[in-house]
Design a protein around this motif. Structure first.
Motif, PDB file in Angstrom:
ATOM      1  N   ARG A 127      28.873 -28.516 -16.393  1.00  0.00           N
ATOM      2  CA  ARG A 127      28.878 -27.061 -16.207  1.00  0.00           C
ATOM      3  C   ARG A 127      27.646 -26.603 -15.434  1.00  0.00           C
ATOM      4  O   ARG A 127      27.735 -25.775 -14.530  1.00  0.00           O
ATOM      5  CB  ARG A 127      28.956 -26.367 -17.568  1.00  0.00           C
ATOM      6  CG  ARG A 127      28.966 -24.857 -17.514  1.00  0.00           C
ATOM      7  CD  ARG A 127      30.258 -24.374 -16.818  1.00  0.00           C
ATOM      8  NE  ARG A 127      30.405 -22.959 -16.808  1.00  0.00           N
ATOM      9  CZ  ARG A 127      31.125 -22.257 -17.653  1.00  0.00           C
ATOM     10  NH1 ARG A 127      31.765 -22.860 -18.635  1.00  0.00           N
ATOM     11  NH2 ARG A 127      31.227 -20.970 -17.528  1.00  0.00           N
ATOM     12  N   ALA A 128      26.489 -27.122 -15.788  1.00  0.00           N
ATOM     13  CA  ALA A 128      25.245 -26.726 -15.129  1.00  0.00           C
ATOM     14  C   ALA A 128      25.255 -27.060 -13.641  1.00  0.00           C
ATOM     15  O   ALA A 128      24.678 -26.333 -12.831  1.00  0.00           O
ATOM     16  CB  ALA A 128      24.052 -27.392 -15.817  1.00  0.00           C
TER      17      ALA A 128
ATOM     18  N   GLU B  69      34.243 -20.946 -14.278  1.00  0.00           N
ATOM     19  CA  GLU B  69      34.413 -19.803 -15.178  1.00  0.00           C
ATOM     20  C   GLU B  69      34.918 -20.231 -16.551  1.00  0.00           C
ATOM     21  O   GLU B  69      34.530 -19.687 -17.569  1.00  0.00           O
ATOM     22  CB  GLU B  69      35.405 -18.827 -14.561  1.00  0.00           C
ATOM     23  CG  GLU B  69      35.677 -17.606 -15.403  1.00  0.00           C
ATOM     24  CD  GLU B  69      36.661 -16.674 -14.737  1.00  0.00           C
ATOM     25  OE1 GLU B  69      37.890 -16.957 -14.832  1.00  0.00           O
ATOM     26  OE2 GLU B  69      36.215 -15.695 -14.112  1.00  0.00           O
ATOM     27  N   ARG B  70      35.836 -21.217 -16.578  1.00  0.00           N
ATOM     28  CA  ARG B  70      36.416 -21.706 -17.825  1.00  0.00           C
ATOM     29  C   ARG B  70      36.282 -23.222 -17.868  1.00  0.00           C
ATOM     30  O   ARG B  70      36.430 -23.884 -16.853  1.00  0.00           O
ATOM     31  CB  ARG B  70      37.893 -21.319 -17.926  1.00  0.00           C
ATOM     32  CG  ARG B  70      38.108 -19.818 -18.098  1.00  0.00           C
ATOM     33  CD  ARG B  70      39.569 -19.448 -18.026  1.00  0.00           C
ATOM     34  NE  ARG B  70      39.999 -19.573 -16.630  1.00  0.00           N
ATOM     35  CZ  ARG B  70      41.199 -19.961 -16.246  1.00  0.00           C
ATOM     36  NH1 ARG B  70      42.126 -20.247 -17.123  1.00  0.00           N
ATOM     37  NH2 ARG B  70      41.502 -20.052 -14.965  1.00  0.00           N
ATOM     38  N   GLN B  71      36.029 -23.727 -19.077  1.00  0.00           N
ATOM     39  CA  GLN B  71      35.848 -25.163 -19.246  1.00  0.00           C
ATOM     40  C   GLN B  71      36.542 -25.595 -20.529  1.00  0.00           C
ATOM     41  O   GLN B  71      36.368 -24.975 -21.578  1.00  0.00           O
ATOM     42  CB  GLN B  71      34.361 -25.489 -19.304  1.00  0.00           C
ATOM     43  CG  GLN B  71      34.048 -26.951 -19.402  1.00  0.00           C
ATOM     44  CD  GLN B  71      32.541 -27.206 -19.328  1.00  0.00           C
ATOM     45  OE1 GLN B  71      31.747 -26.290 -19.185  1.00  0.00           O
ATOM     46  NE2 GLN B  71      32.163 -28.460 -19.436  1.00  0.00           N
ATOM     47  N   TYR B  72      37.323 -26.655 -20.425  1.00  0.00           N
ATOM     48  CA  TYR B  72      38.061 -27.194 -21.563  1.00  0.00           C
ATOM     49  C   TYR B  72      37.788 -28.682 -21.669  1.00  0.00           C
ATOM     50  O   TYR B  72      37.438 -29.336 -20.688  1.00  0.00           O
ATOM     51  CB  TYR B  72      39.573 -26.971 -21.401  1.00  0.00           C
ATOM     52  CG  TYR B  72      39.915 -25.512 -21.271  1.00  0.00           C
ATOM     53  CD1 TYR B  72      40.084 -24.722 -22.404  1.00  0.00           C
ATOM     54  CD2 TYR B  72      40.035 -24.919 -20.020  1.00  0.00           C
ATOM     55  CE1 TYR B  72      40.374 -23.373 -22.294  1.00  0.00           C
ATOM     56  CE2 TYR B  72      40.322 -23.567 -19.895  1.00  0.00           C
ATOM     57  CZ  TYR B  72      40.492 -22.803 -21.038  1.00  0.00           C
ATOM     58  OH  TYR B  72      40.769 -21.466 -20.919  1.00  0.00           O
TER      59      TYR B  72
ATOM     60  N   LEU C 160      37.273 -25.023 -14.432  1.00  0.00           N
ATOM     61  CA  LEU C 160      38.107 -24.130 -13.626  1.00  0.00           C
ATOM     62  C   LEU C 160      37.293 -22.983 -13.044  1.00  0.00           C
ATOM     63  O   LEU C 160      36.512 -22.343 -13.754  1.00  0.00           O
ATOM     64  CB  LEU C 160      39.241 -23.564 -14.485  1.00  0.00           C
ATOM     65  CG  LEU C 160      40.101 -24.598 -15.220  1.00  0.00           C
ATOM     66  CD1 LEU C 160      41.077 -23.905 -16.156  1.00  0.00           C
ATOM     67  CD2 LEU C 160      40.819 -25.502 -14.239  1.00  0.00           C
ATOM     68  N   THR C 161      37.516 -22.708 -11.772  1.00  0.00           N
ATOM     69  CA  THR C 161      36.873 -21.569 -11.120  1.00  0.00           C
ATOM     70  C   THR C 161      37.719 -20.317 -11.364  1.00  0.00           C
ATOM     71  O   THR C 161      38.876 -20.414 -11.782  1.00  0.00           O
ATOM     72  CB  THR C 161      36.737 -21.802  -9.609  1.00  0.00           C
ATOM     73  OG1 THR C 161      38.039 -21.819  -9.035  1.00  0.00           O
ATOM     74  CG2 THR C 161      35.997 -23.104  -9.303  1.00  0.00           C
ATOM     75  N   PRO C 162      37.181 -19.125 -11.072  1.00  0.00           N
ATOM     76  CA  PRO C 162      37.967 -17.898 -11.265  1.00  0.00           C
ATOM     77  C   PRO C 162      39.256 -17.875 -10.436  1.00  0.00           C
ATOM     78  O   PRO C 162      40.223 -17.222 -10.822  1.00  0.00           O
ATOM     79  CB  PRO C 162      37.022 -16.783 -10.817  1.00  0.00           C
ATOM     80  CG  PRO C 162      35.656 -17.363 -10.936  1.00  0.00           C
ATOM     81  CD  PRO C 162      35.815 -18.836 -10.669  1.00  0.00           C
TER      82      PRO C 162
ATOM     83  N   ARG D 270      40.184 -28.459 -26.688  1.00  0.00           N
ATOM     84  CA  ARG D 270      39.284 -27.435 -27.193  1.00  0.00           C
ATOM     85  C   ARG D 270      38.570 -26.773 -26.016  1.00  0.00           C
ATOM     86  O   ARG D 270      38.228 -27.437 -25.032  1.00  0.00           O
ATOM     87  CB  ARG D 270      38.209 -28.019 -28.130  1.00  0.00           C
ATOM     88  CG  ARG D 270      38.720 -28.698 -29.399  1.00  0.00           C
ATOM     89  CD  ARG D 270      39.343 -27.712 -30.361  1.00  0.00           C
ATOM     90  NE  ARG D 270      39.697 -28.293 -31.645  1.00  0.00           N
ATOM     91  CZ  ARG D 270      40.829 -28.921 -31.917  1.00  0.00           C
ATOM     92  NH1 ARG D 270      41.749 -29.090 -30.981  1.00  0.00           N
ATOM     93  NH2 ARG D 270      41.076 -29.389 -33.127  1.00  0.00           N
ATOM     94  N   ASN D 271      38.305 -25.490 -26.157  1.00  0.00           N
ATOM     95  CA  ASN D 271      37.466 -24.778 -25.216  1.00  0.00           C
ATOM     96  C   ASN D 271      36.058 -25.372 -25.331  1.00  0.00           C
ATOM     97  O   ASN D 271      35.616 -25.717 -26.430  1.00  0.00           O
ATOM     98  CB  ASN D 271      37.476 -23.287 -25.604  1.00  0.00           C
ATOM     99  CG  ASN D 271      36.588 -22.456 -24.739  1.00  0.00           C
ATOM    100  OD1 ASN D 271      35.373 -22.610 -24.720  1.00  0.00           O
ATOM    101  ND2 ASN D 271      37.210 -21.554 -24.011  1.00  0.00           N
ATOM    102  N   PHE D 272      35.330 -25.459 -24.211  1.00  0.00           N
ATOM    103  CA  PHE D 272      34.012 -26.079 -24.268  1.00  0.00           C
ATOM    104  C   PHE D 272      33.059 -25.314 -25.179  1.00  0.00           C
ATOM    105  O   PHE D 272      32.180 -25.914 -25.794  1.00  0.00           O
ATOM    106  CB  PHE D 272      33.383 -26.252 -22.881  1.00  0.00           C
ATOM    107  CG  PHE D 272      32.050 -26.932 -22.974  1.00  0.00           C
ATOM    108  CD1 PHE D 272      31.958 -28.276 -23.297  1.00  0.00           C
ATOM    109  CD2 PHE D 272      30.872 -26.214 -22.808  1.00  0.00           C
ATOM    110  CE1 PHE D 272      30.730 -28.902 -23.437  1.00  0.00           C
ATOM    111  CE2 PHE D 272      29.639 -26.832 -22.943  1.00  0.00           C
ATOM    112  CZ  PHE D 272      29.562 -28.177 -23.250  1.00  0.00           C
TER     113      PHE D 272
END
Length: 177
Positions: free
Chosen positions: A94-95, A101-104, A141-143, A164-166
């Protein structure tokens, strides 16, 4: 006694697969596991046991869940060290990707082969990246990303998985690892 984290697949979805946190805790304690704790109502459980085999722990839990609920509840178990590594990798990914925007994270019962991991990563698009590390598939995932990724279907072909959502992954790792 070792400590483990278990993630239950496909519970509390619809009217027929209800499994409240208090019932999960009761059943896990009924197996003989101790120090049982749950996190939110999506099937995240921490416990201690003298059992050392991940497969035996998963089997004992799945058998107890079936007996209590009357439906199969597939279960994926990690040590806190393994799970902390999943969270660490997720945070690192993520960094390095500020546009995300979203991470799973798709948690896997069994580690994919190199070819299976490569095939999953090949499903990446400019708006949805797939990264496989051990028994976890990270989806970033990007926006601009539209619709569902093919990861869930592809991961399902690997066997038992749960998503699961991150944010949940990160919270559990901070709380229990």
């Amino acid at each position: 006694m070792g400590t483990y984290l278990a993630f239950l697949r496909a519970i509390n979805l619809g009217a027929n697969r209800k499994f409240p946190k208090a019932d999960i805790q009761r059943v896990v304690e009924g197996v003989g596991f101790t120090d049982v704790e749950t996190h939110i109502n999506t099937g995240n459980v921490r416990f201690s046991t003298s059992m050392r085999s991940r497969a035996r722990i998963e089997e004992a839990l799945e058998r107890a869940f079936l007996a209590d609920r009357g439906f199969e509840v597939r279960t994926i178990v990690f040590t806190p060290k393994e799970f902390a590594e999943i969270a660490r990798v997720g945070a690192e990914l993520r960094a390095a990707r500020p546009a995300v925007e979203r991470q799973y994270v798709e948690l896997l019962k069994d580690e994919p082969t190199k070819d299976q991991a490569a095939a999953l990563e090949a499903t990446s698009t400019p708006t949805g990246e797939v990264v496989v590390r051990g028994r976890a598939i990270h989806v970033l995932l990007t926006p601009e990303h539209q619709g569902n990724t093919v990861v869930a279907a592809a991961a399902a072909a690997l066997g038992v998985t749960t998503n699961r959502n991150f944010n949940v992954i990160d919270t559990i790792a901070r709380k229990w690892c």
